[in-house]
Enzyme design. Structure first.
Site, PDB file in Angstrom:
ATOM      1  N   LYS A 105      22.208 -34.887  80.037  1.00  0.00           N
ATOM      2  CA  LYS A 105      21.125 -35.298  80.942  1.00  0.00           C
ATOM      3  C   LYS A 105      21.632 -36.536  81.671  1.00  0.00           C
ATOM      4  O   LYS A 105      21.703 -37.621  81.111  1.00  0.00           O
ATOM      5  CB  LYS A 105      19.844 -35.630  80.151  1.00  0.00           C
ATOM      6  CG  LYS A 105      18.636 -35.557  81.018  1.00  0.00           C
ATOM      7  CD  LYS A 105      17.821 -36.769  81.330  1.00  0.00           C
ATOM      8  CE  LYS A 105      18.121 -38.148  81.564  1.00  0.00           C
ATOM      9  NZ  LYS A 105      18.016 -38.627  82.950  1.00  0.00           N
ATOM     10  N   CYS A 125      28.434 -52.691  83.359  1.00  0.00           N
ATOM     11  CA  CYS A 125      28.132 -53.312  82.063  1.00  0.00           C
ATOM     12  C   CYS A 125      29.159 -54.390  81.762  1.00  0.00           C
ATOM     13  O   CYS A 125      28.878 -55.351  81.057  1.00  0.00           O
ATOM     14  CB  CYS A 125      28.118 -52.263  80.963  1.00  0.00           C
ATOM     15  SG  CYS A 125      29.652 -51.350  80.841  1.00  0.00           S
ATOM     16  N   GLU A 137      26.039 -47.256  73.902  1.00  0.00           N
ATOM     17  CA  GLU A 137      26.820 -48.215  74.704  1.00  0.00           C
ATOM     18  C   GLU A 137      25.799 -48.879  75.617  1.00  0.00           C
ATOM     19  O   GLU A 137      25.183 -48.197  76.437  1.00  0.00           O
ATOM     20  CB  GLU A 137      27.844 -47.502  75.576  1.00  0.00           C
ATOM     21  CG  GLU A 137      28.925 -46.763  74.827  1.00  0.00           C
ATOM     22  CD  GLU A 137      29.897 -46.102  75.799  1.00  0.00           C
ATOM     23  OE1 GLU A 137      31.092 -46.327  75.657  1.00  0.00           O
ATOM     24  OE2 GLU A 137      29.453 -45.368  76.699  1.00  0.00           O
ATOM     25  N   GLU A 173      20.656 -59.828  81.042  1.00  0.00           N
ATOM     26  CA  GLU A 173      21.462 -59.004  81.942  1.00  0.00           C
ATOM     27  C   GLU A 173      20.685 -58.765  83.234  1.00  0.00           C
ATOM     28  O   GLU A 173      19.558 -58.258  83.193  1.00  0.00           O
ATOM     29  CB  GLU A 173      21.791 -57.658  81.292  1.00  0.00           C
ATOM     30  CG  GLU A 173      22.736 -56.827  82.139  1.00  0.00           C
ATOM     31  CD  GLU A 173      23.009 -55.449  81.547  1.00  0.00           C
ATOM     32  OE1 GLU A 173      22.054 -54.769  81.139  1.00  0.00           O
ATOM     33  OE2 GLU A 173      24.189 -55.060  81.514  1.00  0.00           O
TER      34      GLU A 173
HETATM   35  P1  NAP Z   1      18.676 -46.760  81.407  1.00  0.00           P
HETATM   36  O1  NAP Z   1      17.492 -47.011  82.245  1.00  0.00           O
HETATM   37  O2  NAP Z   1      18.614 -47.130  79.963  1.00  0.00           O
HETATM   38  O3  NAP Z   1      19.002 -45.208  81.555  1.00  0.00           O
HETATM   39  C1  NAP Z   1      20.127 -44.619  80.957  1.00  0.00           C
HETATM   40  C2  NAP Z   1      19.850 -43.147  80.732  1.00  0.00           C
HETATM   41  O4  NAP Z   1      18.790 -43.009  79.778  1.00  0.00           O
HETATM   42  C3  NAP Z   1      19.351 -42.414  81.998  1.00  0.00           C
HETATM   43  O5  NAP Z   1      19.836 -41.100  82.000  1.00  0.00           O
HETATM   44  C4  NAP Z   1      17.833 -42.436  81.794  1.00  0.00           C
HETATM   45  O6  NAP Z   1      17.162 -41.422  82.512  1.00  0.00           O
HETATM   46  C5  NAP Z   1      17.757 -42.202  80.299  1.00  0.00           C
HETATM   47  N1  NAP Z   1      16.484 -42.591  79.675  1.00  0.00           N
HETATM   48  C6  NAP Z   1      15.562 -43.477  80.127  1.00  0.00           C
HETATM   49  N2  NAP Z   1      14.516 -43.537  79.264  1.00  0.00           N
HETATM   50  C7  NAP Z   1      14.783 -42.673  78.252  1.00  0.00           C
HETATM   51  C8  NAP Z   1      14.098 -42.278  77.061  1.00  0.00           C
HETATM   52  N3  NAP Z   1      12.905 -42.781  76.750  1.00  0.00           N
HETATM   53  N4  NAP Z   1      14.689 -41.372  76.234  1.00  0.00           N
HETATM   54  C9  NAP Z   1      15.911 -40.858  76.525  1.00  0.00           C
HETATM   55  N5  NAP Z   1      16.590 -41.173  77.659  1.00  0.00           N
HETATM   56  C10 NAP Z   1      16.044 -42.083  78.506  1.00  0.00           C
HETATM   57  O7  NAP Z   1      19.976 -47.461  82.000  1.00  0.00           O
HETATM   58  P2  NAP Z   1      20.505 -47.427  83.500  1.00  0.00           P
HETATM   59  O8  NAP Z   1      19.627 -48.291  84.333  1.00  0.00           O
HETATM   60  O9  NAP Z   1      20.735 -46.010  83.930  1.00  0.00           O
HETATM   61  O10 NAP Z   1      21.961 -48.078  83.352  1.00  0.00           O
HETATM   62  C11 NAP Z   1      22.168 -49.446  83.388  1.00  0.00           C
HETATM   63  C12 NAP Z   1      22.402 -49.981  81.985  1.00  0.00           C
HETATM   64  O11 NAP Z   1      23.491 -49.275  81.371  1.00  0.00           O
HETATM   65  C13 NAP Z   1      22.813 -51.449  81.982  1.00  0.00           C
HETATM   66  O12 NAP Z   1      22.121 -52.126  80.955  1.00  0.00           O
HETATM   67  C14 NAP Z   1      24.314 -51.392  81.675  1.00  0.00           C
HETATM   68  O13 NAP Z   1      24.825 -52.558  81.071  1.00  0.00           O
HETATM   69  C15 NAP Z   1      24.391 -50.199  80.761  1.00  0.00           C
HETATM   70  N6  NAP Z   1      25.755 -49.640  80.717  1.00  0.00           N
HETATM   71  C16 NAP Z   1      26.513 -49.826  79.596  1.00  0.00           C
HETATM   72  C17 NAP Z   1      27.824 -49.338  79.539  1.00  0.00           C
HETATM   73  C18 NAP Z   1      28.681 -49.532  78.315  1.00  0.00           C
HETATM   74  O14 NAP Z   1      29.710 -48.894  78.202  1.00  0.00           O
HETATM   75  N7  NAP Z   1      28.296 -50.401  77.382  1.00  0.00           N
HETATM   76  C19 NAP Z   1      28.351 -48.661  80.643  1.00  0.00           C
HETATM   77  C20 NAP Z   1      27.542 -48.507  81.778  1.00  0.00           C
HETATM   78  C21 NAP Z   1      26.245 -48.991  81.800  1.00  0.00           C
HETATM   79  P3  NAP Z   1      16.620 -41.746  84.008  1.00  0.00           P
HETATM   80  O15 NAP Z   1      17.805 -42.024  84.823  1.00  0.00           O
HETATM   81  O16 NAP Z   1      15.925 -40.508  84.387  1.00  0.00           O
HETATM   82  O17 NAP Z   1      15.704 -42.946  83.886  1.00  0.00           O
END
Ligand code: NAP
Length: 452
Positions: free
Chosen positions: A191, A300, A266, A401
Site C-alpha cells: 500500500k 528522513c 522506519e 521533525e
Molecule cells: P505517514 O503519514 O506516517 O504515512 C506513511 C504511510 O502510512 C502512508 O502510506 C500512509 O498512507 C500510511 N498510513 C497512514 N495512517 C495509517 C494507519 N492508520 N495505518 C496504516 N497505515 C497508515 O508518513 P509520510 O508523511 O508518508 O512520510 C513522512 C515520514 O516518513 C517522515 O516522518 C519521515 O521521517 C519518515 N520516513 C522515514 C524513513 C526512514 O527510513 N526512517 C524514510 C522515509 C521517510 P496515506 O499516504 O494514505 O496517508
C-alpha cells in the site's frame, strides 16, 4: 473515470489529461470495489492531475492478501536464484524507462528531475542487488557439541508480507521493501503513500511484465486509515514493513505487538550535522545546504540541525547564507532548479507553522521564512529555504521533525559540547560530522551518549 472527468471539468484544469491507475490483485489490474478514486496532484502545479488512483477499502486489501496467501506456497517452492531472475528482468525494463519514470516522480512528488532520476536508478540497483541475493542467501552450519549431531540453519519465507510506504522516496522505499521480501519467497501486498502512488505502480508494472506469477505481488492504493490499517490488521500478514511518521509507526507498534508478527518500523529524524573548527568551511556550507534543502528537506535523513563550533560560526554562517540565497526554487522539471515545492498543502502549512514557532521561541531568522508567490509559484506549494540561528536544545524547532526546508543553527563550545547538543533529542536516525581530524571523526562514530 467518470469521477475523474467531473473533477477535471470542475477545476477547469489545462494540463494534459491523464489516465486512471488500477490496483493489481492476483495478477489482474482491477478497480476498487467501492468504485471510488482519488487524484494524485502535482505539487508544483496543482492544476495538473498526475493520475487517478483507486480509493480502496478493506475489501480490496482482503482480496489482495487472499491472493497473496494462495500464491505464496508455490512461489516459495521456486528456487531462490530463479526468483531473483524476475527482479533482474524488471530492473532491465525499468532501466529502459528511466527518463519517463524520473519525470513522473517529479510530477507526483515535486523533487527535482535529477534527484528523481537518481532515485529511479537506485530502485533499479536495489532490484539488481536483491536479484543477486537469490544466489547468495547462505545459511550457517554450526559446530555441534555432540557426536553425530548436525546443526545448521535454513532460510524459510514468512508467508504474506505487508508493505506500507511514504511519499518522499516513492520508488526506492517500495523497491527496498519489495525486492528482499520477494526474493526470499514471500508474497507481498503493498500500500503506497496516497500522495505519490505512481512510482510504486511502475515497479509493480515492471514485475508484472517480467512475468512474476499471479498473486505473488499485489498493489492496493487508498488512504492509510482505510487500506493501510486493513493491511496491518489482515490475518494473512505475517510481517509488516512500514516507513513513515513516528505517530503512525507508534500506533502500528501498539496494535501489532500483541499479534507477535514481525514488524519493521522506519520513522522520523531530527538529524544533526556537527561542524568542527578545523573544517573546510566551503565544503561544510555545501554539505549543510545539500543536507537541509535538497528534496525540500523532505528526507528522513535531512540534516535539520547544524551544530557549529563557536570559533567558526560567523564565517561559516556567512558562507551558508550566501549559498542558500543562490538556490533556485521552482518546478523540478525545469533546468537549473535546486529545490522543488513542499509535497502538499498540509506539509507547506506545517513548515510555515514551525517557522512561526521558531520566531516565537526567540530563534533569529537569518533567511527565508515565507511561502513563495507570484507567477508560476501561485500554482504550487513553494517555500523559501529557511535558516534560524541562536537555536537552543529546548526549542521545538530543535526537537520536532518539521520535514521541510528549515535549518536550525546551534552553537557549541567544543566537540564534547557539540556531542551533547547532537544527542539532546529523542530521535536517533542519521548524523554527520565535518572535520579533518580523524580522531574526532571516530570519536563521533563511536560516541556513547551519557544520560544524566
Ligand atoms: P505517514 O503519514 O506516517 O504515512 C506513511 C504511510 O502510512 C502512508 O502510506 C500512509 O498512507 C500510511 N498510513 C497512514 N495512517 C495509517 C494507519 N492508520 N495505518 C496504516 N497505515 C497508515 O508518513 P509520510 O508523511 O508518508 O512520510 C513522512 C515520514 O516518513 C517522515 O516522518 C519521515 O521521517 C519518515 N520516513 C522515514 C524513513 C526512514 O527510513 N526512517 C524514510 C522515509 C521517510 P496515506 O499516504 O494514505 O496517508
Amino acid at each position: 473515470m467518470a469521477a475523474f472527468r467531473k473533477w477535471r471539468l470542475e477545476r477547469g484544469a489545462g494540463e494534459p489529461m491523464s489516465e486512471g491507475f488500477n490496483n493489481y490483485i492476483a495478477g489482474e489490474w482491477v478497480p476498487a470495489r467501492n468504485g471510488k478514486t482519488f487524484a494524485n496532484i502535482n505539487p508544483a502545479n496543482t492544476d495538473e492531475v498526475v493520475g487517478l488512483f483507486q480509493a480502496s477499502g478493506p475489501e480490496d486489501v482482503e482480496a489482495a492478501s487472499d491472493a497473496a496467501a494462495k500464491a505464496q506456497p508455490a512461489w516459495a517452492a521456486v528456487p531462490a536464484p530463479r526468483r531473483g531472475e524476475y527482479l533482474f528482468k524488471a530492473a532491465e525494463i525499468l532501466e529502459g524507462r528511466l527518463a519517463k519514470l524520473g519525470e513522473e516522480m517529479t510530477r507526483e512528488e515535486g523533487k527535482t528531475l535529477s534527484e528523481a532520476k537518481g532515485e529511479v536508478k537506485r530502485a533499479i540497483n536495489i532490484f539488481r542487488y536483491f536479484g543477486g541475493e537469490g544466489a547468495r542467501s547462505f545459511s550457517y552450519q554450526i559446530p555441534s557439541e555432540r557426536e553425530n549431531v548436525f546443526c545448521y540453519t535454513v532460510r524459510k519465507p514468512l508467508g504474506v508480507v505487508g508493505l506500507v510506504t511514504p511519499w518522499n522516496f516513492p520508488s526506492a522505499i517500495p523497491a527496498w521493501k519489495m525486492a528482499p521480501a520477494l526474493v526470499t519467497g514471500n508474497a507481498v501486498v503493498i500500500k503506497p503513500a496516497s500522495l505519490a502512488p505512481l512510482s510504486a505502480y511502475r515497479l509493480v508494472e515492471a514485475l508484472h511484465e517480467a512475468g512474476i506469477p499471479a498473486g505473488v505481488l499485489n498493489y492496493v492504493t487508498g488512504s492509510g486509515g482505510a487500506a493501510g490499517n486493513a493491511l496491518a490488521e489482515n490475518r494473512h500478514v505475517r510481517a509488516l514493513s512500514f516507513t513513515g511518521s513516528c505517530e503512525v509507526g507508534k500506533r502500528l507498534h501498539e496494535k501489532l505487538g500483541g499479534r507477535r508478527i514481525r514488524l519493521q518500523l522506519e520513522m522520523g529524524g531530527k538529524n544533526p550535522t556537527v561542524v568542527l573548527r578545523d573544517a573546510d568551511l566551503d565544503y561544510a556550507a555545501d554539505i549543510l545546504v545539500n543536507g537541509a534543502f535538497f528534496s525540500t528537506g523532505q528526507k528522513c535523513t535531512a540534516s535539520s540541525r547544524a551544530i557549529i563550533e563557536k570559533a567558526i560560526a560567523e564565517p561559516l554562517i556567512e558562507k551558508l547564507l550566501a549559498k542558500t540565497k543562490k538556490l533556485k526554487i521552482g518546478n523540478g522539471l525545469e533546468a537549473g532548479v535546486d529545490m522543488g515545492p513542499a509535497v502538499d498543502a498540509a506539509q507547506l502549512e506545517t513548515d510555515l507553522k514551525y517557522i512561526e514557532i521558531g520566531k516565537q521561541e526567540g530563534a533569529r531568522l537569518l533567511c527565508g521564512g515565507k511561502r513563495l508567490g507570484g507567477g508560476a509559484y501561485d500554482k504550487g506549494y513553494f517555500i523559501e529555504p529557511t535558516i534560524f540561528a541562536g537555536v537552543t536544545s529546548e526549542m521545538r524547532i530543535a526537537q520536532e521533525e518539521i520535514f521541510g526546508p528549515v535549518l536550525a543553527v546551534m552553537a557549541a563550545n567544543d566537540f564534547e559540547d557539540a556531542m551533547l547538543v547532537a544527542n539532546s533529542v529523542k530521535f536517533g536516525l542519521s548524523a554527520s560530522i565535518v572535520s579533518k581530524d580523524l580522531t574526532r571523526v571516530h570519536q563521533f562514530i563511536y560516541w556513547i551518549p551519557c544520560r544524566a
